[in-house]
Scaffold this motif. Structure first.
Motif, short mmCIF file in Angstrom:
data_model
loop_
_atom_site.label_atom_id
_atom_site.label_comp_id
_atom_site.label_asym_id
_atom_site.label_seq_id
_atom_site.Cartn_x
_atom_site.Cartn_y
_atom_site.Cartn_z
N LEU A 149 -25.68 -20.28 16.16
CA LEU A 149 -24.39 -20.38 16.85
C LEU A 149 -23.72 -19.02 16.83
CD1 LEU A 149 -21.88 -21.88 18.01
CD2 LEU A 149 -21.22 -22.33 15.62
N LEU B 162 -20.19 -17.61 17.38
CA LEU B 162 -18.82 -18.09 17.44
C LEU B 162 -17.88 -16.93 17.70
CD1 LEU B 162 -16.69 -20.35 16.99
CD2 LEU B 162 -16.78 -19.76 14.55
N HIS C 147 -13.80 -27.91 15.44
CA HIS C 147 -14.51 -28.30 16.66
C HIS C 147 -15.88 -28.84 16.27
CE1 HIS C 147 -15.10 -28.05 21.07
NE2 HIS C 147 -16.37 -27.89 20.76
N ILE D 101 -19.85 -29.50 17.26
CA ILE D 101 -20.92 -29.05 18.16
C ILE D 101 -22.14 -29.91 17.92
CG2 ILE D 101 -20.10 -26.66 18.21
CD1 ILE D 101 -22.36 -25.98 16.25
N LEU E 40 -26.52 -21.44 20.55
CA LEU E 40 -25.27 -21.97 21.06
C LEU E 40 -24.21 -20.87 21.07
CD1 LEU E 40 -25.15 -25.32 19.05
CD2 LEU E 40 -25.72 -25.08 21.48
N GLU E 41 -23.26 -20.98 21.97
CA GLU E 41 -22.11 -20.08 21.98
C GLU E 41 -20.85 -20.93 22.04
OE1 GLU E 41 -22.16 -17.05 24.91
OE2 GLU E 41 -24.12 -16.25 24.32
N LEU E 42 -19.85 -20.54 21.25
CA LEU E 42 -18.60 -21.30 21.19
C LEU E 42 -17.44 -20.33 21.07
CD1 LEU E 42 -17.04 -24.00 20.86
CD2 LEU E 42 -17.44 -23.79 18.40
N GLU E 43 -16.42 -20.55 21.87
CA GLU E 43 -15.20 -19.74 21.80
C GLU E 43 -14.04 -20.65 21.43
OE1 GLU E 43 -14.19 -16.51 24.73
OE2 GLU E 43 -12.55 -17.90 25.19
#
Length: 833
Positions: A748, A750, A813, A815, A823-826
């Motif tokens: 991930l 982040l 959050h 996932i 994975l990419e998460l903002e």
């Protein structure tokens, strides 16, 4: 002086431990890739317990890691030339058995008598002293200054000498060195070597044969001077100078035995052959060079490098008598950079090396006084990666194995290295009155820019050491090893001192920061003296620039005394066990130098331990399992003010064992971290143990009390963790065995933004799996300057991500992670759910 908060100290410890595990074994590397596996595993284990229990795990890891530092300090110091030289400086004979610790032999009418027995001995005799050894049916005497190694061989001994005068009486065996070898049968033989390594010999009885380095042999004649100096001298009758004054062995001289006796060294392995060809960059053979050998050993064992000069027109070298195992081979020649080859496996098949020497690269710089900017002359600078070996004391001012590794600053503070190997190194600067300073990691020849080192004032550690009866303990070693010098540098640096007649010591010019102080006991073994063998002890201290800190090792404690024995479940003593005590709550240091943090030591052969200067409070007691990194919670104890607490630690008899393999290919996973927590009826869990799997993926947790446990396995190389709850342990029942199959993890990336949409650095990330268990897959769980953090090794399925901003606000959050899918998460604060 303020005391760091528990959170600050915990964060510092966790960061340092990861760095320690990453660097602690270098350059004693066990196998390729070991350092990387240790680093990943340590990073994965630091925060595997719920938040309320994280401190217990961090402190346990701190004790294990810092004990490793102390263990390294003891092992290296006791085997180092500095411990030996401290004995010789007191005009005592220094001796060690089987490459163990140096001890001072007890004099008897100015002659030390030692029995060779079944052990291998190394003996240094200072000027004006004599040493006599019983070698089978004969004897050998040494007059100082002299040095020799002894190994049993049949009815005699194999003796390797490098300098000195020797008298052999009724001796059978071999005496060899750079001059060649003498093979003796019941011989009375006097030998005298000079600084160039040549020998004069005088045979008065028995038989002796000389073998030169080129294989030529010659029998010695009785009553005739034999000289190895080239060209050959005319043989003269008479007693040569310096021979004949050595003590004679009792009894009459024996007649020579019929025939010649040829004896090989006791430890020779015919198959352990190391050879090589040394050439320059134009493929021309080097005629003159040195081969430096360093045995690669697993901690806490260590070895010192040995150098052999070679003169060969074809550039050929050969070693026939190396002990089987892994070695690091260095080759150097004047005007060339040091050549290095690690992990050379000796034993079985022959090993042939093709060595090509390069001229290397230069490196320049300048050293100044930090406050004033004034140039500093006479600063000793060492390129650490170019120095063969592992131990680098602060007072080191020469580099005999590789002079190119050392430089001195001139009147303008400038220095210059020539012929450095083109590999990553750091430059260490040392000058009396200043703290040591290190450069950043650099690659010689990569840049022509001049490096600049700024020196500041150092700190000091002083104190007093007492024996058990309260008397002053003189001539014992104190080692101060800065933790920074262990964590991230090619060589382990340390300061040291020997205690004075009143038991006092002082070590100056230490760098600021956390430091481990070790009391080293260079005492004779219990088998020799019949006395109780006590263990070395270590303390933690913080050195501050321009000030002195007191670290005492007192029999009459400033705090309290905690002593007892470590016993197995059957009440038999646990010899040489590792024991650590950690306070349950924060205990501050007091003005007398008594420290309130972790303490560790090795127990004696009867399981005895003793901690002095213990501040009042509640302590947890941890035991080691297999390695310094393994710890198991065994007991708790309450220490009251200024009391003597007698407390035996009874190690429980329960255990859990198992294995760790990769689910994808069923290959064993080495150095997977196994974390064990005790389950309470309420559902809460408390940390109990942490161990690591071996090369076969096997692991074992000992000394567990009866109860129910939760077990977690944290893998390496991107593997996610696996676990088992409700594991029942009972000492009267078979030990549970758990086989973990680790699946591939996900990654991930982040990104965290503040309410304005700008990157938010320093945000702390916590991860929880679908069952609510927190895990930490990477070393640093904080966002960088770009507000990013890459998290690898996430388990398949749902994971809850919790982000805490520096101001204390938080958001979370969920996932859904899939193996091998990045994975990419903002996440943005103030943007709503």
């Amino acid at each position: 002086m303020s005391t760091p908060s528990a959170g600050e100290r915990e964060a510092c410890l966790e960061t340092n431990l990861v760095a320690l595990f990453e660097k602690s074994y270098r350059p004693l590397v066990i196998r390729e890739g070991f350092r990387e596996e240790v680093a990943r595993s340590a990073a994965a284990v630091l925060q595997h317990t719920p938040v309320r229990q994280r401190r217990f795990l961090a402190v346990a890891l701190a004790a294990a890691a810092c004990f490793l530092i102390g263990w390294v300090a003891v092992a290296l110091f006791e085997r180092s030339e500095f411990a030996r030289d401290g004995i010789l400086d007191r005009a005592r004979v220094a001796v060690r058995e089987n490459n163990a610790r140096w001890i001072a032999a007890q004099p008897d009418a100015h002659v030390v008598r030692l029995g060779l027995g079944a052990a291998e001995l190394e003996v240094f005799v200072p000027s004006g002293q004599l040493a006599a050894l019983v070698c089978g049916e004969g004897a050998l005497a040494m007059a100082g200054p002299s040095h020799a190694r002894f190994a049993p061989s049949g009815r005699g001994a194999d003796v390797e000498t490098s300098a000195g005068e020797f008298g052999l009486r009724g001796f059978s065996g071999r005496v060899h060195g750079g001059f060649g070898a003498f093979e003796c049968t019941a011989a009375d033989l006097d030998l005298s070597s000079d600084a160039q390594g040549f020998v004069r010999a005088w045979l008065s009885a028995g038989r002796a044969r000389y073998t030169a380095g080129d294989g030529r042999r010659q029998d010695l004649a009785q009553g005739v001077l034999f000289d190895t100096h080239p060209p050959p001298m005319a043989l003269n009758v008479g007693v040569p100078p310096g021979i004949g004054a050595l003590p004679q062995a009792s009894g009459t001289t024996r007649n020579p035995e019929p025939g010649d006796v040829k004896r090989e060294p006791a430890a020779v392995l015919e198959s352990a052959l190391l050879s090589g060809i040394v050439r320059d960059a134009d493929q021309q053979p080097m005629r003159k060079f040195s081969v430096i050998l360093l045995r690669e050993l697993e901690l806490p064992n260590s070895a010192a490098p040995s150098s052999t000069a070679v003169l060969d027109p074809a550039g050929h070298f050969e070693f026939h008598a190396l002990e089987a195992g892994n070695w690091t081979v260095f080759v150097r020649a004047e005007g060339y950079a040091l050549w290095t080859r690690e992990h050379v496996a000796i034993g079985g098949a022959n090993v042939a090396l093709n060595v090509v020497l390069e001229s290397g690269a230069g490196l320049s710089g300048r050293v100044v006084d930090a406050p004033s900017g004034a140039a500093l002359a006479g600063v000793v600078l060492i390129s650490e990666s170019d120095l063969p070996g592992s131990l680098l004391p602060f007072d080191c001012n020469e580099s005999p194995h590789n002079p190119a590794a050392l430089a001195l600053s001139d009147a303008d503070g400038r220095f210059h290295f020539e012929h450095l190997a083109q590999r990553s190194t750091v430059v260490r600067a040392v000058k009396s009155g200043f703290a040591p300073q290190w450069s950043a990691a650099l690659l010689p020849g990569d840049s022509s820019a001049e490096i600049k080192l700024e020196l500041v004032a150092g700190g000091s550690i002083s104190g007093r050491v007492e024996r058990e009866d309260g008397s002053a303990w003189s001539s014992t070693g104190i080692v101060a090893m800065p933790q920074r010098a262990v964590f991230a540098l090619p060589r382990r640096s340390y300061g040291w001192a020997l205690t004075a007649a009143d038991g006092s010591y002082r070590i100056d010019d230490l760098p600021a920061g956390e430091c481990v102080v070790v009391r080293v006991e260079p005492t004779r073994s219990a088998a020799r003296t019949g006395a109780r063998e006590t263990s070395s002890e270590m303390r933690e201290s913080i050195v501050r620039a321009g000030s002195a800190v007191t670290v005492n090792f007192l029999a009459t404690p400033s705090g309290s005394r905690l002593a007892g024995r470590v016993l197995r479940a059957d009440h038999t003593p646990m010899a040489a066990a590792k024991i650590s005590i950690m306070p349950l709550n924060s205990v501050a240091s007091d003005s007398t130098g008594v420290h309130g943090g972790w303490r560790s030591q090795l127990c004696g052969p009867d399981g005895a331990f003793e901690f002095t200067d213990v501040l009042p409070g509640s302590y947890e007691i941890y035991l080691g399992v297999r390695t310094p990194m393994d710890v198991v919670l065994a007991d708790t104890v309450e220490v009251t003010k200024e009391s003597n607490v007698a407390h035996d630690v009874l190690a429980a008899g329960g255990e859990i064992s198992g294995s760790v393999h990769s689910a994808a290919d069923s290959q064993p996973v080495s150095f997977a971290a196994i974390v064990v927590e005790r389950e309470a009826p309420s559902g809460e869990c408390s940390f109990v143990a942490k161990v690591f799997s071996d090369d076969d993926g096997a692991w074992r947790v000992l000394h567990l009390a009866d109860g129910r446990y939760r077990v977690r396995a944290y893998g390496v190389r991107g593997l996610s963790f696996a676990g088992r709850d409700g594991v029942d342990v009972h000492s009267e029942l078979p030990a549970p065995a758990i086989a973990f199959e680790l699946e591939a993890g996900s990654a991930l990336v982040l990104t965290v933004l503040d309410p304005r949409g700008a990157p938010l650095p320093g945000a702390h990330i916590s991860l929880f799996d679908a069952n609510g268990s927190e895990f930490q897959p990477v070393e640093f769980m904080r966002t960088d300057a770009r507000g990013r953090c890459k998290l690898e090794g996430l388990p398949a399925g749902r994971t809850r991500v919790v982000v805490a901003a520096p101001d204390g606000t938080a958001l979370e959050h969920w996932i859904d992670a899939r193996p091998l899918e990045p994975l990419e998460l903002e996440l943005r604060f103030g943007a709503g759910k």
